[in-house]
Scaffold this motif. Structure first.
Motif, PDB file in Angstrom:
ATOM      1  N   ASP A 370     -96.545  73.045 -24.949  1.00  0.00           N
ATOM      2  CA  ASP A 370     -97.171  72.019 -25.781  1.00  0.00           C
ATOM      3  C   ASP A 370     -98.262  72.681 -26.597  1.00  0.00           C
ATOM      4  N   LYS A 371     -98.696  71.987 -27.598  1.00  0.00           N
ATOM      5  CA  LYS A 371     -99.805  72.543 -28.363  1.00  0.00           C
ATOM      6  C   LYS A 371    -101.147  72.089 -27.804  1.00  0.00           C
ATOM      7  N   THR A 372    -101.319  70.758 -27.785  1.00  0.00           N
ATOM      8  CA  THR A 372    -102.642  70.225 -27.522  1.00  0.00           C
ATOM      9  C   THR A 372    -103.096  70.508 -26.096  1.00  0.00           C
ATOM     10  N   ASP A 454    -108.530  60.216 -23.368  1.00  0.00           N
ATOM     11  CA  ASP A 454    -107.907  61.166 -24.281  1.00  0.00           C
ATOM     12  C   ASP A 454    -108.931  61.703 -25.294  1.00  0.00           C
ATOM     13  N   PHE A 484    -100.229  53.522 -26.572  1.00  0.00           N
ATOM     14  CA  PHE A 484     -99.713  54.712 -27.263  1.00  0.00           C
ATOM     15  C   PHE A 484     -98.667  55.378 -26.372  1.00  0.00           C
ATOM     16  N   ARG A 490     -98.192  55.839 -31.953  1.00  0.00           N
ATOM     17  CA  ARG A 490     -99.215  54.925 -32.470  1.00  0.00           C
ATOM     18  C   ARG A 490     -99.602  53.961 -31.357  1.00  0.00           C
ATOM     19  N   MET A 491    -100.740  53.309 -31.530  1.00  0.00           N
ATOM     20  CA  MET A 491    -101.090  52.234 -30.599  1.00  0.00           C
ATOM     21  C   MET A 491    -101.731  51.095 -31.362  1.00  0.00           C
ATOM     22  N   GLY A 510    -102.560  55.642 -35.472  1.00  0.00           N
ATOM     23  CA  GLY A 510    -101.398  56.449 -35.106  1.00  0.00           C
ATOM     24  C   GLY A 510    -101.163  57.552 -36.106  1.00  0.00           C
ATOM     25  N   PRO A 512    -100.331  59.238 -39.205  1.00  0.00           N
ATOM     26  CA  PRO A 512    -100.386  58.514 -40.482  1.00  0.00           C
ATOM     27  C   PRO A 512     -99.009  58.290 -41.105  1.00  0.00           C
ATOM     28  N   ARG A 552    -105.561  67.712 -37.234  1.00  0.00           N
ATOM     29  CA  ARG A 552    -104.702  66.718 -36.615  1.00  0.00           C
ATOM     30  C   ARG A 552    -105.081  65.421 -37.312  1.00  0.00           C
ATOM     31  N   ASP A 630     -97.298  66.707 -32.835  1.00  0.00           N
ATOM     32  CA  ASP A 630     -98.157  66.680 -34.016  1.00  0.00           C
ATOM     33  C   ASP A 630     -97.374  66.945 -35.303  1.00  0.00           C
ATOM     34  N   ARG A 680     -93.467  66.928 -34.388  1.00  0.00           N
ATOM     35  CA  ARG A 680     -93.060  65.522 -34.405  1.00  0.00           C
ATOM     36  C   ARG A 680     -91.831  65.310 -33.525  1.00  0.00           C
TER      37      ARG A 680
HETATM   38  P1  ATP Z   1     -98.554  68.057 -27.767  1.00  0.00           P
HETATM   39  O1  ATP Z   1     -97.180  67.517 -27.589  1.00  0.00           O
HETATM   40  O2  ATP Z   1     -98.593  69.478 -28.161  1.00  0.00           O
HETATM   41  O3  ATP Z   1     -99.494  67.734 -26.667  1.00  0.00           O
HETATM   42  P2  ATP Z   1     -99.748  66.083 -29.426  1.00  0.00           P
HETATM   43  O4  ATP Z   1    -100.757  65.741 -28.419  1.00  0.00           O
HETATM   44  O5  ATP Z   1    -100.197  66.177 -30.830  1.00  0.00           O
HETATM   45  O6  ATP Z   1     -99.047  67.413 -29.129  1.00  0.00           O
HETATM   46  P3  ATP Z   1     -98.562  63.547 -29.021  1.00  0.00           P
HETATM   47  O7  ATP Z   1     -99.597  63.243 -28.023  1.00  0.00           O
HETATM   48  O8  ATP Z   1     -97.152  63.213 -28.753  1.00  0.00           O
HETATM   49  O9  ATP Z   1     -98.557  65.061 -29.379  1.00  0.00           O
HETATM   50  O10 ATP Z   1     -99.011  62.858 -30.373  1.00  0.00           O
HETATM   51  C1  ATP Z   1     -98.171  62.745 -31.486  1.00  0.00           C
HETATM   52  C2  ATP Z   1     -98.932  62.161 -32.650  1.00  0.00           C
HETATM   53  O11 ATP Z   1     -99.351  60.850 -32.318  1.00  0.00           O
HETATM   54  C3  ATP Z   1    -100.192  62.917 -32.996  1.00  0.00           C
HETATM   55  O12 ATP Z   1     -99.945  63.861 -33.979  1.00  0.00           O
HETATM   56  C4  ATP Z   1    -101.128  61.848 -33.511  1.00  0.00           C
HETATM   57  O13 ATP Z   1    -100.963  61.680 -34.902  1.00  0.00           O
HETATM   58  C5  ATP Z   1    -100.640  60.598 -32.811  1.00  0.00           C
HETATM   59  N1  ATP Z   1    -101.512  60.307 -31.690  1.00  0.00           N
HETATM   60  C6  ATP Z   1    -101.915  61.126 -30.726  1.00  0.00           C
HETATM   61  N2  ATP Z   1    -102.689  60.513 -29.847  1.00  0.00           N
HETATM   62  C7  ATP Z   1    -102.786  59.251 -30.248  1.00  0.00           C
HETATM   63  C8  ATP Z   1    -103.443  58.096 -29.745  1.00  0.00           C
HETATM   64  N3  ATP Z   1    -104.148  58.128 -28.630  1.00  0.00           N
HETATM   65  N4  ATP Z   1    -103.335  56.954 -30.431  1.00  0.00           N
HETATM   66  C9  ATP Z   1    -102.604  56.893 -31.553  1.00  0.00           C
HETATM   67  N5  ATP Z   1    -101.965  57.937 -32.063  1.00  0.00           N
HETATM   68  C10 ATP Z   1    -102.039  59.102 -31.449  1.00  0.00           C
END
Ligand code: ATP
Length: 990
Positions: A370-372, A454, A484, A490-491, A510, A512, A552, A630, A680
């Protein structure tokens, strides 16, 4: 800790006491208040710690009962359950019989025939010592595994004394209030008190593959397990939403407890390496039996058995051969070296759940991460806010809410545009903090801030406080939430304005690009107008620009509902009690026709150490792959900053993966063999990527945190769960847990895995060449006995060159210490400069067998030459021994051979540390090895100079000259090995 006190009677008592609590009432048919009353708990406060402790004692641990552990004496006896030990026991019986016959055939008072069957006694004694050592080492390995189990013990969140705390699942008691969140394993049976969009996967219990929705309403009539919507069950897992439940049953008094009855103690599966070792010892055993039969047959044909002595001598020869070939201590050393390695890894934050995985780790060829949080620090700061009227910077770093808004150059804060921007930024951050579960708390120390939830969400809370948007958000009270998920990206929440109108508003945030597709309007200044195609293009262009700068991005939007009653909101179903029934299913109706506010750009700096780790992985032939939810540009930028891809490299998106998947495996595999950044993506893509990489013969490590990552983590060869952010379900599917969530720790674990594997090969090379040396000594000693002076022209029958007890001494004592020391040898320089080993590759490959046989032959040659030098007749005759009788000569010659073999082993220990590198490189880097060599020398001196042991081991003190000869001849092993390595290195250069 597995509580071994839960034997059948205590388990029964615990169950009876638990059942008495509810007096046979079915909690699914009972109102929450009554269940709480029966269990004597306030659902808003939970139990007190003291009460929980009392209940833990009364009701027992929340664990399924285990079969009682194997008693110690049985474990000790198990040490003898080995075909090779049977072979040695057979040898003992043979030598006792031989001793009896010898005595029976010796006239009383005549020479010959020992008072005691020394051979047999020594073999038995040494076997017992071997079993004790094996037992101790096994216990050590078990303790290491147990310690790991402790570190990975499942945990549960419960309410105690009004606070949510995480406790070991074993300590959950009836009456506890369990706090459930997405990704949690349900650890007891319970009656729901509250539930928000709660869905639970119950396949393990009911076989129903689709997660079921859960609600706290009391049921009107008794239903089957799968339909008890207000109950949660041990062994299931939360796939979505949150909730709280009163624990109604723990341990064996749960539905799984009833079907599981009793778990048999988990058998430790043998690792491929252990299996290969079993195979090697079996082959050695068979080979030796064949050699023995051939030699005996040859002797019978050539010399003929004249009397019983011939038969006995031949049988003793068979015994010696068996003893020489069997690597007695090997299995125990292997286990302990693996266990030590696993302990070392745990100390460096990589907690491996099974010894087995250590071997796989060293072979990893792709690490998907994962990245984050893993590649980046997960320390989020909102730096930019972009709204329709302009872009501002937010100053300040970290989570301290100290900073301000900086308007674009040339824009006056009091101008119309300046005011518009400020309003829009405030509105954006209001939406961002409301559709938010994060929390910022003042830390214990002044100026310190603790974050809850988070980091992405907390960064919005911080930004809102910096620009004082939080004040305007205060009068909203959340009444509903659509959480979310990585799939939805998105949430949204519904909030009531408590200050004036009491009207409801939807606030959403969420990704964009995703959120934008649910927006139809946009707020510019104080006005709302339809969203045009031009607006959409502008917004997407901004997303791309910020993403390519590694930000991000997160969009914010809202929609006034123009009503103050939830029941009037289209899409929300409200039940009689005024509670929302299942809002998640209504997301289509709620997250629609939204008004776009703006977006934020959040910076999450890469972990500084990761760049080096990625480079190290690449040198080691391991591909690093980033898989993230992301934006593709954010992902690509961070990946290139970390060296995962070349700068300007591209990411493949989840949609593109879907398109490829529809074209078939070949197209998909081609893409995964080339692409190292995926963006994504949804968790289901992770599984497809793992499977595709595995189809191409890769050994794949895959990280995961969320509940939906579990399938991919489970299918990977090395599933890696995040220790900090990982959910319980993912941790349980993983083979390794990263205590610090850091990518660099994975690479370090791979390195450690390789080192352990290298070391195992070192001591295998060492131990096996020793055994082969012994077999050759015995074999050629018999075949060439006449040439070497071992058998005299006038002697009858067969004379064994070395005694079985001498060979056992070498195998069990002088070999064991250096082998163990080699198990902790420091890493060689090239450990991360070579390609990963294939799992299908044999541990002992052809070239290693070459090494083993070469060294074995040299060892046998120097041993036999040394013996010959102390025997009359033979090639190198020493006249000075002529005065001694052949018996006495043999004792001296055997002591020589015995000692040469021991010292040859010690020189071989130095040589075995590398296949091609000179033994003199890093000669003193392993102090344990030198200690072990010291011990072996002392043991050899003891067996030669302690009179009592002289008779037991057939040894005699040696002269100084003889010692020189021994060491000189033994050193030849090192010389020969150095020559071979020189040739190997020259060939490699060519
Ligand atoms: P990784 O998979 O590397 O942990 P990530 O944390 O960016 O990456 P997700 O948590 O799946 O991946 O998030 C995907 C996308 O959803 C993000 O790029 C962001 O735009 C959006 N996102 C992340 N967290 C939230 C949140 N708490 N509420 C709404 N949207 C979010």
């Amino acid at each position: 800790m597995v509580d071994h006190s839960n034997d059948q009677s205590t388990v029964d008592k615990g169950i009876a006491a638990q059942q008495a609590l509810l007096a046979d009432a079915d909690p699914s048919l009972t109102d929450v208040a009554d269940v709480a009353k029966a269990l004597n708990v306030d659902p808003n406060v939970g139990l007190s710690e003291a009460e929980a402790k009392r209940r833990r004692e009364k009701f027992g641990p929340n664990e399924l009962a285990q079969a009682p552990p194997v008693p110690k004496w049985k474990k000790f006896l198990q040490q003898f359950q080995d075909p090779l030990v049977y072979l040695l026991l057979a040898a003992t019986v043979i030598s006792v019989i031989a001793w009896f016959i010898e005595r029976a055939n010796t006239a009383p008072g005549a020479e010959g025939g020992e008072a005691l069957p020394f051979d047999a006694l020594v073999i038995v004694l040494i076997l017992v010592v071997n079993a004790v050592l094996g037992y101790i080492q096994e216990a050590k390995a078990e303790a290491a595994v147990e310690a790991l189990a402790q570190m990975t013990a499942p945990q549960t969140s419960v309410l105690r004394d009004g606070k949510v705390v995480r406790i070991n699942t074993a300590d959950v008691v009836p009456g506890d209030i369990i706090v459930l969140a997405e990704g949690d394993s349900v650890s007891a049976d319970g009656r729901l008190v509250t539930a928000a969009s709660l869905r639970i996967a119950e396949a393990s219990l009911t076989g129903e593959s689709v997660p079921v929705g859960k609600k706290p309403e009391t049921l009107a009539q008794a239903k089957a397990l799968g339909d008890r919507a207000n109950m949660i069950f041990n062994g299931t897992s939360v796939t979505q939403g949150t909730g709280r439940a009163i624990v109604t049953g723990t341990g064996m008094n749960t539905q799984v407890g009833k079907i599981a009855d009793m778990l048999s103690a988990t058998e430790d599966e043998k690792t491929p390496l252990q299996k290969e070792m079993d195979y090697v010892s079996k082959i050695l055993g068979i080979a030796v039996c064949i050699i023995a039969v051939v030699v005996l047959a040859a002797l019978a044909i050539m010399e003929g058995f004249h009397d019983i002595h011939d038969v006995i001598d031949s049988l003793l020869l068979a015994v010696s051969l068996a003893v020489a070939a069997v690597p007695e201590g090997l299995a125990a050393i292997l286990t302990v070296v693996l266990a030590l390695g696993v302990q070392r890894m745990a100390a460096h934050n990589a907690i491996v759940k099974k010894l087995h995985s250590v071997e796989t780790l060293g072979s990893a060829s792709v690490i998907c991460s994962d990245k984050t949080g893993t590649l980046t620090r997960n320390e989020m700061t909102v730096e930019r806010v972009v709204t329709p009227s302009g872009e501002v910077q937010i100053t300040g770093t970290g989570y301290a809410p100290e900073g301000r808004m900086v308007l674009p150059a040339g824009v006056d804060g009091e101008s119309e545009r300046g005011m518009a921007i400020r309003d829009e930024v405030t509105a954006t951050l209001i939406a961002g903090t409301l559709a938010n579960d994060g929390e910022l708390r003042e830390g214990d120390k002044p100026g310190a801030w603790d974050i809850v939830g988070d980091p992405t969400e907390v960064s919005l809370v911080v930004a809102a406080r910096k620009v004082k948007a939080d004040r305007k958000a205060k009068h909203y009270v959340r009444v509903a939430e659509i959480p979310f998920t990585s799939e939805r990206k998105r949430m949204a929440i519904v909030a009531k304005d408590d200050a004036d109108s009491g009207k409801l508003t939807v606030f959403a945030k969420g990704a964009p690009d995703v959120l934008l597709s649910y927006c139809s309007r946009i707020q510019v200044g104080g006005h709302v107008r339809p969203l045009t195609d031009g607006d959409r293009q502008d917004i997407l262009a901004t997303v791309e620009r910020l993403s390519s700068e590694a930000y991000r991005t997160l969009g914010q939007a809202y929609r006034p509902l123009e009503t103050s009653s939830l029941a009037e909101v289209p899409g929300i179903a409200v039940n009689a009690a005024g509670q929302i029934s299942d809002i998640a299913e209504q997301s289509g109706a709620i997250e629609t026709d939204l008004i776009w506010n703006g977006m934020v750009g959040i910076i999450d700096p890469p972990r500084t150490e990761v760049r080096d780790s990625v480079a190290e992985a690449h040198r080691a032939g391991i591909r690093a792959v980033m898989i993230t939810g992301d934006h593709p540009l954010t992902a690509a930028r961070i990946a290139s900053d970390l060296g995962i891809i070349e700068s300007g490299g591209k990411a493949l998106t989840g949609d593109q993966l879907d398109a490829l998947a529809s074209k078939g495996d070949a197209a998909f595999d081609k893409a995964t063999s080339e692409v190292s950044v995926y963006a994504r993506v949804a968790p289901e893509h992770k599984l497809k990527i793992v499977e595709s990489l595995q189809r191409q013969g890769n050994i794949v490590a895959m990280t995961g945190d969320g509940v939906n990552d579990a399938p991919a983590v489970k299918s990977a060869d090395i599933g890696v769960a995040m220790g900090i952010t990982g959910t319980e379900v993912t941790k349980q599917s993983a083979k390794m847990i990263l205590a610090d969530d850091n990518f660099s720790t994975i690479v370090a674990a791979v390195r450690e895995g390789r080192v352990i594997f290298d070391n195992i090969r070192k001591f295998l090379r060492y131990l096996l060449s020793s055994n082969v040396g012994e077999v050759f000594t015995v074999f050629f000693g018999v075949v060439l006995a006449g040439f070497l002076g071992i058998s005299q022209p006038d002697s009858v029958g067969v004379t064994v060159p070395l005694l079985a007890t001498q060979l056992l001494w070498i195998n069990l004592l002088t070999d064991a210490a250096p082998a163990l020391a080699m198990g902790v040898d420091p890493q060689t320089e090239d450990v991360m400069n070579r390609r990963p080993r294939k799992l299908t590759d044999r541990v002992i490959d052809a070239s290693m067998w070459g090494d083993i046989i070469y060294i074995g032959v040299i060892m046998a040659a120097v041993t036999l030459i040394g013996m010959d030098m102390h025997l009359s007749g033979g090639l190198f005759t020493d006249r000075s021994v002529d005065a001694l009788g052949h018996e006495a000569q043999m004792v001296e010659a055997r002591t020589m051979g015995f000692t040469i073999l021991v010292f040859a082993q010690l020189f071989n220990a130095l040589a075995s540390r590398s296949h091609a590198q000179s033994a003199f490189v890093g000669l003193f880097s392993n102090k344990w090895l030198w200690g072990a060599i010291g011990i072996s020398v002392v043991l050899q001196l003891v067996v030669i100079y302690v009179p009592f042991l002289n008779s037991a081991f057939g040894t005699t003190p040696l002269s100084a000259m003889a010692w020189l000869e021994c060491i000189g001849l033994a050193a030849f092993v090192l010389v020969a090995s150095e020559l071979r390595k020189l040739v190997l290195r020259m060939m490699a250069k060519k």
